[in-house]
Design a protein around this motif. Sequence first.
Motif, PDB file in Angstrom:
ATOM      1  N   ILE A  94      40.006  44.010  37.978  1.00 57.70           N
ATOM      2  CA  ILE A  94      40.413  44.193  36.584  1.00 57.70           C
ATOM      3  C   ILE A  94      40.814  45.641  36.338  1.00 57.70           C
ATOM      4  O   ILE A  94      41.861  45.916  35.729  1.00 57.70           O
ATOM      5  N   ILE A  95      40.018  46.573  36.830  1.00 55.74           N
ATOM      6  CA  ILE A  95      40.364  47.995  36.681  1.00 55.74           C
ATOM      7  C   ILE A  95      41.658  48.286  37.433  1.00 55.74           C
ATOM      8  O   ILE A  95      42.541  48.984  36.919  1.00 55.74           O
ATOM      9  N   GLY A  96      41.780  47.753  38.659  1.00 50.84           N
ATOM     10  CA  GLY A  96      43.002  47.950  39.444  1.00 50.84           C
ATOM     11  C   GLY A  96      44.232  47.421  38.729  1.00 50.84           C
ATOM     12  O   GLY A  96      45.294  48.043  38.742  1.00 50.84           O
ATOM     13  N   ALA A  97      44.094  46.267  38.062  1.00 48.62           N
ATOM     14  CA  ALA A  97      45.215  45.676  37.331  1.00 48.62           C
ATOM     15  C   ALA A  97      45.594  46.531  36.124  1.00 48.62           C
ATOM     16  O   ALA A  97      46.782  46.741  35.847  1.00 48.62           O
ATOM     17  N   ILE A  98      44.606  47.028  35.414  1.00 44.87           N
ATOM     18  CA  ILE A  98      44.879  47.891  34.252  1.00 44.87           C
ATOM     19  C   ILE A  98      45.598  49.152  34.701  1.00 44.87           C
ATOM     20  O   ILE A  98      46.599  49.566  34.104  1.00 44.87           O
ATOM     21  N   LYS A  99      45.104  49.767  35.763  1.00 37.63           N
ATOM     22  CA  LYS A  99      45.732  50.989  36.284  1.00 37.63           C
ATOM     23  C   LYS A  99      47.142  50.694  36.796  1.00 37.63           C
ATOM     24  O   LYS A  99      48.060  51.479  36.582  1.00 37.63           O
ATOM     25  N   ALA A 100      47.324  49.566  37.483  1.00 37.58           N
ATOM     26  CA  ALA A 100      48.654  49.203  37.997  1.00 37.58           C
ATOM     27  C   ALA A 100      49.630  49.009  36.850  1.00 37.58           C
ATOM     28  O   ALA A 100      50.797  49.397  36.944  1.00 37.58           O
ATOM     29  N   ASN A 101      49.165  48.427  35.755  1.00 39.21           N
ATOM     30  CA  ASN A 101      50.019  48.226  34.591  1.00 39.21           C
ATOM     31  C   ASN A 101      50.422  49.567  33.966  1.00 39.21           C
ATOM     32  O   ASN A 101      51.479  49.673  33.356  1.00 39.21           O
ATOM     33  N   GLU A 102      49.585  50.588  34.164  1.00 48.07           N
ATOM     34  CA  GLU A 102      49.890  51.934  33.687  1.00 48.07           C
ATOM     35  C   GLU A 102      50.741  52.709  34.689  1.00 48.07           C
ATOM     36  O   GLU A 102      51.110  53.849  34.442  1.00 48.07           O
ATOM     37  N   GLY A 103      50.998  52.125  35.839  1.00 46.14           N
ATOM     38  CA  GLY A 103      51.801  52.781  36.865  1.00 46.14           C
ATOM     39  C   GLY A 103      50.998  53.659  37.803  1.00 46.14           C
ATOM     40  O   GLY A 103      51.543  54.505  38.498  1.00 46.14           O
ATOM     41  N   VAL A 104      49.685  53.440  37.855  1.00 46.06           N
ATOM     42  CA  VAL A 104      48.789  54.255  38.683  1.00 46.06           C
ATOM     43  C   VAL A 104      48.254  53.408  39.831  1.00 46.06           C
ATOM     44  O   VAL A 104      47.879  52.252  39.641  1.00 46.06           O
ATOM     45  N   LEU A 105      48.205  53.991  41.020  1.00 42.22           N
ATOM     46  CA  LEU A 105      47.597  53.327  42.170  1.00 42.22           C
ATOM     47  C   LEU A 105      46.124  53.728  42.200  1.00 42.22           C
ATOM     48  O   LEU A 105      45.790  54.892  42.385  1.00 42.22           O
ATOM     49  N   TRP A 106      45.258  52.763  41.980  1.00 41.19           N
ATOM     50  CA  TRP A 106      43.813  53.021  41.955  1.00 41.19           C
ATOM     51  C   TRP A 106      43.188  52.434  43.199  1.00 41.19           C
ATOM     52  O   TRP A 106      43.271  51.237  43.446  1.00 41.19           O
ATOM     53  N   ARG A 107      42.586  53.285  44.006  1.00 40.18           N
ATOM     54  CA  ARG A 107      41.909  52.825  45.228  1.00 40.18           C
ATOM     55  C   ARG A 107      40.489  52.409  44.872  1.00 40.18           C
ATOM     56  O   ARG A 107      39.760  53.165  44.245  1.00 40.18           O
ATOM     57  N   TYR A 108      40.125  51.214  45.274  1.00 45.39           N
ATOM     58  CA  TYR A 108      38.813  50.680  44.934  1.00 45.39           C
ATOM     59  C   TYR A 108      37.722  51.521  45.598  1.00 45.39           C
ATOM     60  O   TYR A 108      37.776  51.767  46.807  1.00 45.39           O
ATOM     61  N   PRO A 109      36.713  51.933  44.827  1.00 45.52           N
ATOM     62  CA  PRO A 109      35.592  52.658  45.438  1.00 45.52           C
ATOM     63  C   PRO A 109      34.891  51.756  46.446  1.00 45.52           C
ATOM     64  O   PRO A 109      34.886  50.530  46.312  1.00 45.52           O
TER      65      PRO A 109
END
Length: 116
Positions: A94-109
């Motif tokens: 869910i966090i990854g999807a929110i960040k992706a929608n913002e154009g950010v690549l979020w690496r899962y901890p």
Amino acid sequence: MTYTTESEARQWATFLHLSLLAGLLLPGAGFILPIILWQLKKDELPGIDAHGKVVVNWLISALIYGAVGGLLVFVLIGFPLLAILGLVSLIFPIIGAIKANEGVLWRYPLSLRIFS
């Protein structure tokens, strides 16, 4: 990069992260669907390859953590570890999807970097 391509890439990256949750509806879909989406779109849209690697790294990491937790059930510590794994396996996409929608690549901890 055109606005449509960037917007489309963000949308597909969001879908890619959320596809991890497909296993809640159909057993096994949370493993198969993300890989299929990644392979179909990685050459077509910029940035999808990086998101796909993050998602697949988490899939592999979660499988390893689940196996270790399953073995540790015999010494009782596996139960809380599996519960925590289940919780983060719900929260991280869910966090990854929110960040992706913002154009950010979020690496899962806690994710092992198998694909980089």
